[in-house]
Design an enzyme around this catalytic site. Structure first.
Site, PDB file in Angstrom:
ATOM      1  N   ASP A  68       0.821  -1.217   0.000  1.00  0.00           N
ATOM      2  CA  ASP A  68       0.000   0.000   0.000  1.00  0.00           C
ATOM      3  C   ASP A  68       0.852   1.263   0.000  1.00  0.00           C
ATOM      4  O   ASP A  68       2.066   1.209   0.168  1.00  0.00           O
ATOM      5  CB  ASP A  68      -0.964  -0.012   1.201  1.00  0.00           C
ATOM      6  N   ASN A 137      -7.507  -2.719  14.194  1.00  0.00           N
ATOM      7  CA  ASN A 137      -8.890  -3.000  13.763  1.00  0.00           C
ATOM      8  C   ASN A 137      -8.969  -4.201  12.826  1.00  0.00           C
ATOM      9  O   ASN A 137     -10.016  -4.447  12.236  1.00  0.00           O
ATOM     10  CB  ASN A 137      -9.494  -1.754  13.091  1.00  0.00           C
ATOM     11  N   HIS A 139      -7.147  -4.632  10.054  1.00  0.00           N
ATOM     12  CA  HIS A 139      -6.841  -4.411   8.634  1.00  0.00           C
ATOM     13  C   HIS A 139      -5.547  -5.113   8.241  1.00  0.00           C
ATOM     14  O   HIS A 139      -4.640  -5.296   9.051  1.00  0.00           O
ATOM     15  CB  HIS A 139      -6.839  -2.920   8.261  1.00  0.00           C
ATOM     16  N   GLU A 144      -9.546  -1.938   5.250  1.00  0.00           N
ATOM     17  CA  GLU A 144     -10.205  -1.626   6.516  1.00  0.00           C
ATOM     18  C   GLU A 144     -11.457  -2.495   6.684  1.00  0.00           C
ATOM     19  O   GLU A 144     -11.968  -3.060   5.709  1.00  0.00           O
ATOM     20  CB  GLU A 144     -10.613  -0.145   6.511  1.00  0.00           C
TER      21      GLU A 144
END
Ligand code: PGA
Length: 242
Positions: A68, A137, A139, A144
């Protein structure tokens, strides 16, 4: 099926993970590595640089694709993932940087950039080993929590929790980019082998959820349980709720 390697601490996690990558590029000199950024793999990259300096590792035929990149940050920005990869690994080893790929954060044409990067990944002939961290979280990359698993490279709006988690690297929270380009879950799952790292107490709840909760896009990393060859290298703190 996730194989778990439990380590005493961050240093041991880094060494064990580096050994796996070292074995990969020793056994297959022209491996395609999927690489990751963040705090977690910094020690692993340090170990790889040490291995290279000792003459044990040769990156000359290795190619890489990163997970990313923030949208809007130039390669020179010290928080861009391009900068991170150079700073932590590429400039210290004999990898051919023309064969290291990341999404181009400066291309504001999201659709064009995502399809270009998808083609880059496809042209590599498959990722041999994909390295991952995990967000608090759940990810992986910047996939996400969502109500579906995105397949290919796409542009994401970062969640507030990710923006807060990453604010520590920027002068203020306001400076954290709101959007990023990330490989999709389908591209990540297509890797022949996956190596995921986790360290510290803060990751314990999400590691438990990933390993024991339902597989669902609200916990993106849970999908890894449907991959045939995943190794989780995690320290005692990250595994403390299991
Ligand atoms: P971290 O980030 O390694 O900085 O904890 C992990 C991630 O967000 O994937």
């Amino acid at each position: 099926m996730i194989q778990i390697i439990r380590t005493k601490d961050y240093e041991e996690m880094s060494r064990k993970a580096a050994n796996i990558i070292a074995a990969q590029i020793t056994l297959k000199k022209n491996s395609v590595l999927g690489l990751a950024t963040g705090s977690t793999p910094v020690g692993l990259y340090r170990c790889l640089v040490e291995g290279y300096n000792k003459g044990d590792l040769d990156f000359s035929q290795v190619r890489s694709v990163n997970l990313d990149e923030y949208q809007g940050l130039s390669r020179e920005h010290d928080q861009s993932y391009f900068y991170f990869m150079n700073d932590n690994l590429f400039k210290h080893v004999n990898i051919d940087t023309a064969e290291t790929y990341l999404p181009d954060g400066t291309n504001m044409d999201a659709e064009g950039e995502c399809s270009r990067y998808h083609e880059v990944i496809a042209s590599m002939g498959g990722v041999d080993l994909q390295l991952l961290g995990i967000g608090n979280n759940g990810h992986i990359g910047f996939n996400e929590p969502d109500d579906y698993f995105p397949e290919n490279t796409h542009c994401v709006r970062l969640t507030d929790s990710t923006i807060q988690a990453n604010a520590r690297f920027f002068a203020s929270e306001a400076e954290v980019p709101r959007y990023a380009y990330t490989m999709g879950i389908g591209e990540i799952m297509a890797a022949r082998r996956i190596l995921i790292l986790a360290s510290g107490k803060a990751k314990a709840p999400i590691i438990k959820e990933m390993l024991t909760g339902p597989v669902r896009p609200q916990v993106p990393a849970s999908i890894l349980r449907f991959h045939k060859k995943v190794t989780l290298v995690a320290d005692e703190e990250a595994l403390s709720l299991l």
